[in-house]
Design an enzyme around this catalytic site. Sequence first.
Site, short mmCIF file in Angstrom:
data_model
loop_
_atom_site.label_atom_id
_atom_site.label_comp_id
_atom_site.label_asym_id
_atom_site.label_seq_id
_atom_site.Cartn_x
_atom_site.Cartn_y
_atom_site.Cartn_z
N HIS A 25 27.65 -56.53 7.94
CA HIS A 25 29.10 -56.47 8.16
C HIS A 25 29.50 -57.67 9.03
CE1 HIS A 25 29.30 -51.83 7.60
NE2 HIS A 25 29.96 -52.38 6.61
N CYS A 58 30.97 -51.00 15.88
CA CYS A 58 30.83 -50.11 14.72
C CYS A 58 31.34 -48.71 15.03
CB CYS A 58 29.37 -50.00 14.31
SG CYS A 58 28.62 -51.54 13.84
N1 ARG Z 1 24.46 -46.90 8.92
C1 ARG Z 1 25.74 -47.51 8.79
C2 ARG Z 1 25.81 -48.26 7.46
O1 ARG Z 1 24.83 -48.85 7.10
C3 ARG Z 1 26.03 -48.41 9.95
C4 ARG Z 1 27.41 -48.97 9.96
C5 ARG Z 1 27.66 -50.02 10.99
N2 ARG Z 1 29.03 -50.35 11.11
C6 ARG Z 1 29.57 -51.56 11.37
N3 ARG Z 1 30.84 -51.63 11.57
N4 ARG Z 1 28.85 -52.65 11.34
O2 ARG Z 1 26.80 -48.27 6.78
#
Ligand code: ARG
Length: 264
Positions: free
Chosen positions: A163, A258
């Site tokens: 992300h 996150c």
């Molecule tokens: N386990 C989640 C996923 O893989 C973690 C999300 C992390 N969020 C972020 N905004 N980077 O989707």
Amino acid sequence: MKKILLCPPDFYDIEYEINPWMNTNNKVDKERVRDEYEQLKEVYLKLGAEVLEIPAEPGLPDMVYAANFGFPKGNTFIKSNFRFLQRRPEADFAAKFLEAKGFMTYSLPQNVFFEGQGDLLKINGKYFFGWGKRSSFSAKKYLAEKLTGEILDFKLNDPYFYHLDMSLGPLDKNTLVINPRSFLKKDLEKLYKNFKNIIETSIDDNKMMACNLVVVGHTVVIGKGISGQLKKDIEKYGFEVREVQMDEYRKGGGSVKCNTLEFF
Ligand code: ARG
């Protein structure tokens, strides 16, 4: 006043693997994650932020990462279309929660992936959009229909930083913390063209997800364990650094940002 949304870790665990940080054998310590959550919330409240909490839902272990629900802008909620099936219902719960508070939901076409503030950050009236790992490039044109302001896009390079918010932490309109290894050369140039002050993270700071930060006023809320050098670099630009323990959340592939959906 800054307004944010958090989701408590009632059902958080590592039940599947959808990013390289996750390992189903590396289970979450429920007590510790509860402490981490309460501490993060406490820090936000002490800094004067308004904190909303959405109830966690059974069967949605990743719902703690509220940044991914969508992008709230004014009274519009641009709802996420998660790439992975396991997370899709989270966006529906978030939309229902926000609709009850007067928001109007805007949805992208089903085949266009968009993972909310994980991949869309707002800095000084411009939008920074990450694509290629979770969000689809084609989301950009639908976002442009709802957002006023230029949208700059960045192709994400590294599977560990899937992300945009894992590699780009805006501090203010002039200042960014970035993981330079996540970006293509031309995208790095775009960042350097737009920002006067850029702090590049080290490999060790990337392991701590140092870019995954939230700024409230002049305080940078960031995961505990970052290097003294990075702390100094951030302080140099007039910020205070507030470190919070995020070890349990890193098991799922996320840290401070996150966990935090910000309202604009
Ligand atoms: N386990 C989640 C996923 O893989 C973690 C999300 C992390 N969020 C972020 N905004 N980077 O989707």
